[in-house]
Design an enzyme around this catalytic site. Sequence first.
Site, short mmCIF file in Angstrom:
data_model
loop_
_atom_site.label_atom_id
_atom_site.label_comp_id
_atom_site.label_asym_id
_atom_site.label_seq_id
_atom_site.Cartn_x
_atom_site.Cartn_y
_atom_site.Cartn_z
N HIS A 49 38.38 24.14 28.36
CA HIS A 49 37.16 24.97 28.54
C HIS A 49 37.28 25.85 29.79
O HIS A 49 36.27 26.16 30.41
CB HIS A 49 35.90 24.11 28.62
CG HIS A 49 35.80 23.10 27.53
ND1 HIS A 49 35.18 23.34 26.32
CD2 HIS A 49 36.29 21.83 27.44
CE1 HIS A 49 35.28 22.27 25.55
NE2 HIS A 49 35.95 21.34 26.20
N GLU A 58 48.84 42.73 30.16
CA GLU A 58 47.69 43.33 29.46
C GLU A 58 48.14 44.01 28.17
O GLU A 58 47.49 43.92 27.14
CB GLU A 58 47.00 44.36 30.37
CG GLU A 58 46.37 43.74 31.60
CD GLU A 58 46.00 44.82 32.62
OE1 GLU A 58 45.06 45.56 32.36
OE2 GLU A 58 46.68 44.92 33.65
N SER A 106 47.74 51.62 41.10
CA SER A 106 46.58 52.42 40.71
C SER A 106 46.70 53.80 41.36
O SER A 106 47.22 53.93 42.46
CB SER A 106 45.30 51.73 41.19
OG SER A 106 44.27 52.67 41.35
N LYS A 139 46.25 48.21 44.86
CA LYS A 139 46.34 47.54 43.56
C LYS A 139 47.76 47.21 43.11
O LYS A 139 48.68 47.98 43.30
CB LYS A 139 45.70 48.40 42.46
CG LYS A 139 44.19 48.46 42.48
CD LYS A 139 43.50 47.12 42.33
CE LYS A 139 43.57 46.53 40.96
NZ LYS A 139 42.83 47.31 39.98
#
Length: 426
Positions: free
Chosen positions: A155, A289, A276, A282
Amino acid sequence: MKLWGGRFEKEPSKAAEKFTSSIFFDYRLAEYDVLGSIAHVKMLGKQKIIPKADASKIIKALWKVLASVKSGKFVSDVSCEDIHTDIEKRVIKLAGEAGKKMHTARSRNDQIALDERMYLRAEINSITAEIEELISVFAKIAKENKGLALPGFTHMQHAQPVSLSAWTGAYIAMLSRDAERFKDCFKRVNIMPLGACALAGTSLPIDRVFVAKQLGFPSVVKNTIDAVSDRDHVVEFIAASAIVFMHLSRLAEEMVIWSTKEFKYVEIPDEYSTGSSIMPQKKNPDIFELLRGKTGRVYGNLAGILTILKGLPLAYNSDMQEDKIHLFSAADSVKEALDITALVMAGVKFNKENITYAMQNDFSDAVEAANYLVKKGLSFKAAHNVIGKIVLHCVKEEIGFKELSLTELKVFSDKIGQDFYAVLNK
Ligand code: ARG
């Protein structure tokens, strides 16, 4: 050039030609198309269906075409409807009249079925090799981080500690099943369909077993209607690819979460991260992804192929031409994904300090604590209740199990002794 036309009084419209053409994607099957034709023409010569001299001329021309394919010089002729037409045109140009005999006792329906099966055999072999490679990367991660325990989640909450090798072992198990699925699919791919012709075979005295042997197929597709209409193996291949992606997307999600500032369990190598354009600080886990994102593409391919085949009457229908869009997309995607995953995972560093720190006072040793009481004679229900109460107390006091003295622990159960501390997380 067209492989038909005699029956027509008018040329097809440009729009119809463009719409029905498959050369823009099936050019990728050129190598298999040529190899299949070589075997087919050898058989035609051996069976005296065409003169041996003609067979030799055609085969010579086919070798030339194959050499241009292999050297990367082959540029498909987009004026041709498909790759079969393109190659036949070249053969006729090189071998003259003899070339017009190549398509004897064959249809494009069984030809494309053969090309796809040959393509699939090669793809499955590369994919299974790539899966093995990724498995070895996971085995290396386990070896390099021997003895490291990390929080196991259920969970998405800390559940119980697990060893890193149990975590890598889970991915190895998934990937091993993935490889098995492809190998199993291979058995159904590795059957030779040529000789089915359009759907009903031929009255010419062909030798299908000879063709199969030439091309390394252990058997032939028995039913000729099935030979040209079956694409089950394409569905299986795409389904196996979709399952690989499902597994890789789960790994990707873990890597995305584990590389956040909040977790910092892993450091993704710079070479496999991106930045970025606005935020100089970043470092983004784009590869993971995109592994997640590209999963959608391959699930789409699976839905696509199933939808194409649904409700198709026997035998061949042009709808099936579209199978290659999904087949090539799934094959390219899965190979690329396995490759990049192996590269990036080989460089991922596991941050031992942060991982160990994350388990401080997280009560992920509660099951072991309850099992301790079971060993001391309590029922698991009672043990669960006692430990639950200790956890509640600790949460309120903002302390861990280890900060309770034996006297304090004995208030909850007199079964707890000094050895209780030994079962707790280090
Ligand atoms: N381009 C077709 C395909 O990919 C080849 C078979 C076409 N047969 C036909 N009769 N149009 O399925």
